[in-house]
Scaffold this active site. Structure first.
Site, PDB file in Angstrom:
ATOM      1  CD  GLU A   1      -2.914  -0.891   0.191  1.00 21.13           C
ATOM      2  OE1 GLU A   1      -3.422   0.277  -0.096  1.00 21.13           O
ATOM      3  OE2 GLU A   1      -3.780  -1.460  -0.693  1.00 21.13           O
TER       4      GLU A   1
ATOM      5  CB  CYS B   1     -12.990   5.691 -13.232  1.00 20.61           C
ATOM      6  SG  CYS B   1     -13.604   7.428 -13.372  1.00 20.61           S
TER       7      CYS B   1
ATOM      8  CB  CYS C   1     -17.750   2.188 -16.265  1.00 23.97           C
ATOM      9  SG  CYS C   1     -17.748   2.794 -14.350  1.00 23.97           S
TER      10      CYS C   1
HETATM   11  S1  SF4 Z   1     -19.205   6.334 -16.082  1.00 23.83           S
HETATM   12 FE1  SF4 Z   1     -17.476   5.215 -15.334  1.00 23.83          FE
HETATM   13  S2  SF4 Z   1     -15.416   5.145 -15.697  1.00 23.83           S
HETATM   14 FE2  SF4 Z   1     -16.751   6.331 -17.033  1.00 23.83          FE
HETATM   15  S3  SF4 Z   1     -16.810   8.512 -15.813  1.00 23.83           S
HETATM   16 FE3  SF4 Z   1     -18.080   7.713 -15.182  1.00 23.83          FE
HETATM   17  S4  SF4 Z   1     -17.560   6.142 -13.216  1.00 23.83           S
HETATM   18 FE4  SF4 Z   1     -15.490   6.816 -14.295  1.00 23.83          FE
END
Ligand code: SF4
Length: 353
Positions: free
Chosen positions: A45, A200, A210
């Site tokens: 970590e 992300c 996502c």
């Molecule tokens: S959809 Fe998922 S990857 Fe795209 S900005 Fe939102 S949280 Fe991030």
């Protein structure tokens, strides 16, 4: 005949979607994931702060091979720990690691503390890192908020403002706590880390992959590029220094940096001010006559609070007086220097020689 009702799809909770995604798409075989040993999890970590997984793996494996447990690490000289850290950057982490190992041996009988609040009292461990260690080692339920998670939550929940500002940070912590699942904290914590690091991402996030895209506010409102808000711009001060490449009989002179300040405790080249008279300074400092050689191309290096221009200057010495030898000075061949604990820009300079 009754008309068919129109259904808005009901999304599973944020945590449930992340946990399911982690099981099928997350990372499962990183070296520190095959253990419940809090010591190893803690090392990973700390190393992963500000450094990517692929860079960390070989450093982690070497560190664990040399210091297999907290007592070995605590008993090692700091120099040896810094040698293993050399090239990974952000050396304060290595100083803290060593100090924390000593604290664990002295105050906790050599056993890694189990409680998140106690873990957070150790040098170099903040609230988020303590929660991650406690989750992975002991299954403790707690929120994490590292840089990647801040970005993910700022986008998903549509939280504007620079995350380094207290108000914004508090809002993000509140979200992070509110989203915690009751169970599977380990998979959830790993999912947050993996999603932030691989999907992300800061540039060009892969929203089509996502699992929480369905209710992501930044995506819905076309604000992905502007969230999280960047640090308010401020011009960093510029500093400059001349470093001396003092060479004699195939070796280069290194000087130990002070225990506090930049590059604390590392071996570096002797420094003078850019406008110093180099022969006079060397005479005063080392009681020797030198020959000023070639000035090498300057190196630019960025620190958090300032930018540094390093002007390397080759210097030749014919005779080195015995009284100039001191505990803080060391002659190293180029090869030995490359294996020693040197600041990254100095190591890059030596590598180019
Ligand atoms: S959809 Fe998922 S990857 Fe795209 S900005 Fe939102 S949280 Fe991030």
């Amino acid at each position: 005949m009754t008309r068919a009702k129109r259904h808005t799809p009901v999304l599973r909770s944020f945590a449930a979607r992340l946990i399911a995604w982690q099981r099928s798409h997350g990372r499962h075989d990183l070296p520190w994931q095959r253990t419940r040993d809090a010591y190893r999890i803690w090392l990973s970590e700390i190393m992963l702060q500000q450094t990517q997984v692929a860079t960390v793996i070989p450093y982690y494996e070497r560190l664990v091979a040399t210091f297999p447990d907290v007592r070995t690490l605590a008993a090692a000289p700091l120099d040896r720990v810094l040698e293993h850290w050399s090239g990974l950057g952000y050396y304060r982490r290595a100083h803290h690691l060593h100090a924390a190992a000593k604290a664990i041996v002295e105050h906790h009988g050599g056993a890694f503390p189990r409680d998140t609040q106690t873990i957070a009292t150790l040098p170099g461990i903040g609230r988020s890192t303590a929660a991650a260690i406690a989750a992975f080692a002991f299954g403790a339920r707690g929120a994490i908020l590292d840089g990647n998670v801040r970005r993910l939550l700022a986008r998903h929940r549509g939280i504007a403002g620079y995350p380094g500002e207290t108000k914004v940070e508090q809002a993000l912590w509140k979200e992070a706590e509110g989203l915690l699942p009751r169970r599977d904290i380990e998979a959830y914590t790993q999912a947050l880390m993996d999603l932030g690091a691989t999907v992300c991402t800061r540039a060009a996030p892969r929203c089509f992959e996502c699992p929480v895209a369905g209710d992501c506010i930044a995506r819905r409102e076309g604000r992905i590029a502007e969230l999280p808000s960047p640090r308010p711009t401020k011009m960093l001060p510029q500093r400059a220094v001349r470093v001396l490449l003092i060479e004699r009989a195939g070796a280069i002179l290194f000087e130990k940096r002070p225990a506090a300040g930049i590059w604390a405790g590392l071996w570096s080249l002797p420094e003078v001010a850019v406008d110093d008279d180099v022969p006079r300074r060397c005479k005063a400092r080392f009681a020797t006559d030198i020959v000023v050689g070639e000035a090498l191309a300057p190196i630019e290096h960025g620190f958090t609070h300032f930018r540094l221009t390093i002007h390397p200057q080759r210097v030749g010495v014919r005779k080195w007086p015995a009284r100039a030898e001191a505990p803080g000075l060391l002659w190293l061949t180029r090869e030995d220097a490359l294996a020693a604990a040197l600041p990254a820009p100095i190591k890059a300079l030596i590598r180019r020689l």
